[in-house]
Design a protein around this motif. Structure first.
Motif, PDB file in Angstrom:
ATOM      1  N   CYS A  40      -1.593   7.626  -9.198  1.00 51.17           N
ATOM      2  CA  CYS A  40      -0.273   7.048  -8.953  1.00 51.17           C
ATOM      3  C   CYS A  40      -0.135   5.763  -9.773  1.00 51.17           C
ATOM      4  CB  CYS A  40      -0.129   6.750  -7.469  1.00 51.17           C
ATOM      5  SG  CYS A  40       1.166   5.580  -7.079  1.00 51.17           S
ATOM      6  N   CYS A  43      -0.153   2.497  -7.019  1.00 51.10           N
ATOM      7  CA  CYS A  43      -1.357   2.084  -6.277  1.00 51.10           C
ATOM      8  C   CYS A  43      -2.644   2.547  -6.966  1.00 51.10           C
ATOM      9  CB  CYS A  43      -1.310   2.610  -4.855  1.00 51.10           C
ATOM     10  SG  CYS A  43      -1.476   4.400  -4.752  1.00 51.10           S
ATOM     11  N   CYS A  82       2.745   5.905  -1.677  1.00 59.39           N
ATOM     12  CA  CYS A  82       3.929   5.266  -2.257  1.00 59.39           C
ATOM     13  C   CYS A  82       5.149   6.177  -2.323  1.00 59.39           C
ATOM     14  CB  CYS A  82       3.630   4.759  -3.661  1.00 59.39           C
ATOM     15  SG  CYS A  82       2.052   3.932  -3.829  1.00 59.39           S
TER      16      CYS A  82
END
Ligand SMILES: [Zn+2]
Length: 400
Positions: A40, A43, A82
């Motif tokens: 991601c 993160c 997220c």
């Protein structure tokens, strides 16, 4: 295993699926290698599913003299932490319109070249270049250790051609520029002491500065233990302006009827103000001739050397002898501007003597002033004071 497009394997995690090259531009289409573990972009955690594909055009460093554009297909992933997020790409920052390699190269060029030139070189708008440089400099600055100065140098420099000034504070031991502010008032430098805090202010032992500034009052307020030191560079520069230049003009005027002699005196301006050690042999000869032919010039020139010797005294006694002698010579000289200068300097004696106890290398100031002028020229035209200050700080990150 996926077979890559050989020499075009320049963008890890992606492969080239299409290309178009003309005489001045190149275009490549990049698609992600989906078999890799995906992360991601927010993160950096591992993700397993892809939500959708999006396309972004990204500038890359030129390829064989051609402006290179990458059409990158990026994955929007399903991050359990997220939500929908763009995938992490090592060579491309999250919202960037150019690769990290290109951004770094542009910022690197900004160290040596004016923004305008860099913008032309990379076919970018100057504001884009400035943003890149700013971000890179701010990143470098944030990596510097917390300073713990004990000796400071304070100075001011002209901000624009009008008479607006800025104050600069540097660590005398590391040569790091610690603080810059618009204006040269007490209020302008106050935030510096506030940020040092009580313990930091107590650590300050000596502060070198020019005479006639508002800085000394502010320093005394915050750092009661610090000694104020007046630095040689400023005193000599002032002597040059107020005494040597004055006497040179008077001498030239007195030679109104002797055109050749008058011309020689007028042309000696630069020779008189420069440090004698930096003159060529032929210049030394010319200087000597001018001095020998003009008594007042000789006097103020010799007294400049003895004024300088106050900054190299070995102990307070030697200093006191030299100081008394210098004042006496000035008083006896019969040269009005010299007497005036000496009388005004007289009250600053503690700050000059303090130099014997606190030998600080304020000779750096001249070099720093010159460097600031160069940076100002390079950043000129954008009127972005914050950027200008950042450039100065980055040019003097300290050496300790
Ligand atoms: Zn995430």
């Amino acid at each position: 295993m996926h077979k890559n497009t050989g020499w075009l394997d320049l963008w890890p995690g992606f492969h080239v699926t299409d290309s178009r090259i003309t005489h001045d531009s190149a275009w490549l289409r990049l698609e992600p290698l989906t078999k890799l573990p995906l992360r991601c972009g927010q993160c950096l955690g591992l993700v397993e599913s892809v939500h959708e594909r999006v396309t972004r055009n990204v500038r890359e460093l030129s390829l064989a003299g051609r402006t290179l554009t990458l059409q990158v297909q990026l994955l929007r992933v399903d991050c359990p932490r997220c939500g929908h997020c763009l995938q992490h790409v090592r060579w491309l920052d999250r919202f960037a319109r150019m690769t990290r390699a290109m951004a770094q190269t542009v910022a690197q060029c900004c160290k040596r070249l004016p923004i305008k030139h860099v913008a032309q070189m990379f076919c970018l708008h100057w504001s884009t270049v400035q943003q890149l440089d700013k971000r890179s400099l701010a990143g470098l600055m944030s990596q510097l250790p917390q300073p713990q100065p004990t000796h400071l140098v304070m100075d001011e420099f002209a901000l624009h051609k009008g008479h607006r000034y800025a104050s600069v504070i540097l660590d005398a031991d590391t040569r790091r520029v610690l603080y810059i502010a618009k204006d040269r008032s007490r209020e302008a430098i106050r935030p510096f002491f506030e940020s040092l805090g009580e313990a930091g202010c107590r650590r300050i032992q000596a502060v070198a500065m020019d005479m006639n500034t508002a800085f000394d009052l502010e320093v005394r307020h915050w750092c009661p233990r610090a000694r104020i030191v007046y630095d040689l560079f400023h005193v000599i520069a002032k002597y040059g302006r107020e005494v040597i230049s004055r006497v040179r003009v008077d001498t030239a005027n007195a030679l109104r009827n002797d055109k050749p002699a008058r011309r020689v005196v007028k042309q000696a301006h630069w020779l008189l103000l420069r440090n004698a050690d930096n003159l060529k042999d032929s210049e030394q000869v010319t200087l000597q001739e001018v001095l020998e032919a003009n008594e007042a010039l000789m006097t103020v020139y010799v007294l400049k050397q003895s004024l300088k010797s106050l900054w190299t005294a070995h102990d307070p006694w030697q200093w006191r002898r030299r100081w008394k002698q210098w004042l006496a010579h000035c008083a006896q000289s019969g040269i009005e501007c010299l007497q005036l200068f000496a009388n005004r300097l007289r009250k600053y004696w503690p700050g000059i003597l303090a130099r014997v106890r606190w030998p600080m290398h304020t000779g750096q100031l001249e070099g720093i002033n010159n460097r600031i002028k160069v940076i100002k020229r390079m950043a000129y035209g954008y009127r972005d004071v914050e950027y200008f200050f950042l450039k100065i700080k980055a040019a003097f990150p300290g050496n300790a």
